[in-house]
Design a protein around this motif. Structure first.
Motif, short mmCIF file in Angstrom:
data_model
loop_
_atom_site.label_atom_id
_atom_site.label_comp_id
_atom_site.label_asym_id
_atom_site.label_seq_id
_atom_site.Cartn_x
_atom_site.Cartn_y
_atom_site.Cartn_z
N GLY A 145 1.13 4.32 -0.92
CA GLY A 145 1.29 4.79 -2.29
C GLY A 145 1.14 3.69 -3.33
O GLY A 145 0.94 3.97 -4.52
N HIS A 146 1.24 2.44 -2.88
CA HIS A 146 1.14 1.31 -3.82
C HIS A 146 -0.29 0.81 -4.01
O HIS A 146 -0.55 0.04 -4.94
CB HIS A 146 1.98 0.13 -3.31
N ILE A 147 -1.20 1.23 -3.14
CA ILE A 147 -2.53 0.60 -3.11
C ILE A 147 -3.27 0.71 -4.44
O ILE A 147 -3.96 -0.22 -4.86
CB ILE A 147 -3.37 1.21 -1.96
N ASP A 148 -3.11 1.83 -5.13
CA ASP A 148 -3.82 2.01 -6.40
C ASP A 148 -3.34 1.05 -7.49
O ASP A 148 -3.98 0.94 -8.55
CB ASP A 148 -3.68 3.45 -6.90
N ARG A 149 -2.24 0.35 -7.24
CA ARG A 149 -1.75 -0.62 -8.23
C ARG A 149 -2.56 -1.92 -8.19
O ARG A 149 -2.50 -2.72 -9.13
CB ARG A 149 -0.28 -0.95 -7.96
#
Length: 312
Positions: A145-149
């Protein structure tokens, strides 16, 4: 999907793609580990090492993200280390038996191996393993869920500099560990050298379209070194276990041959690992990556033209 950065595409998108693919595969291996811990744990930890190697490669482009996520996956890997190590020690005894068939033919390693198998079964059968797998899975899903950051510069020159700096940093780590392994020779020094070699091998894969040739022969040599450094690490762990209080592998009469063969194996592995590491990492890290930076700039700068030509 390919564990390789495509220079024709924006760097941010490529790194996000590879991260998602590797973390997704780690999650799949965690599910396998519930029924087949010997296989699933090892494969999961390999994927996590790939993730961390990629984060190290691009760290200078988004340091807060890469540092935070790298620490997260380091902790996830640590959750699974004990059960995986139990299997690795059994494999170490089997390697010793294969390397010294005459000495081990009389069954002198059997008692210690039986105790290691019992130790493995206890670790794999307990509730602790299931809890560790569940905690690791939660952390990996959060990581997805953090990858798009992640946000990296996609301009060719900046992207090239990021990749070159990441590769150079790992080569510096390898050179530093090599110097310490050669002078002090502590177990931790060889372990640091192993980690740097493994990371460098993954960087060679990630940069396969950018690294100056010949890449295949170097990758093969680095992988071979990494495997032998792994064997040496297992020898160090086993020798420490032999010296531990409570004689976890049995009384001295049951471990005498094991101790003797471990000592011989350690001597041989130390010598060969140092010799090969000097060949691979003895050069200046700056000089080793200068060509990479230049080639990466050229390839990345030419990527839009290549894509336009392909579209036309």
């Amino acid at each position: 999907m390919s564990f390789r950065i495509d220079p024709r595409l924006p760097l941010t998108g490529e790194v996000r793609r590879i991260l998602a693919d590797e973390v997704g595969k780690a999650l799949a291996h965690l599910e396998t580990a519930r029924e087949k811990p010997e296989q699933g744990l090892h494969k999961c930890r390999k994927r996590l090492k790939s993730v961390r190697a990629l984060l190290r490669l691009v760290r200078s482009g988004d340091e807060p993200f890469c540092q935070t996520e790298n620490e997260c996956y380091k902790q996830v890997s640590a959750l699974l280390a004990g059960p995986r190590e139990a299997t690795a020690l059994i494999e170490t005894v089997d390697r010793l038996a294969a390397a010294f068939p005459e000495q081990s033919a009389g069954g002198g390693l059997d008692a210690a191996r039986d105790r290691l198998v019992m130790r493995q079964h206890e670790m794999h059968a307990g509730a602790g393993l299931d809890a560790a797998i569940s905690a690791a899975a939660v952390a990996c899903r959060e990581g997805l869920g953090h990858i798009d950051r992640l946000s990296l510069p996609d301009q060719p020159e900046q992207a090239a500099d990021i990749l070159a700096e990441g590769a150079r940093a790992t080569l510096r780590r390898a050179r530093k560990a090599l110097d310490k392994a050669g002078s002090r020779g502590e177990a931790d020094d060889f372990h640091d050298l192993r980690k740097a070699a493994k990371t460098h091998s993954m960087h060679l894969s990630l940069l396969g379209r950018l690294w100056p040739t010949p890449i295949k022969s170097r990758r093969k040599a680095v992988d071979s070194l990494g495997e032998r450094l792994g064997d040496l690490h297992d020898v160090f762990v086993m020798r420490a276990l032999l010296d531990a209080d409570g004689e976890p592998l049995g009384p001295p009469e049951d471990t005498r041959l094991l101790a003797k063969l471990l000592k011989r194996s350690e001597k041989s592995l130390r010598k060969s690992c140092l010799a090969d590491a000097i060949e691979l990492f003895g050069d200046s890290p700056k000089r080793s990556t200068r060509k990479l930076a230049r080639k990466a700039r050229d390839d990345l700068a030419g990527a839009p033209d290549d894509l336009a030509a392909a579209a036309g």
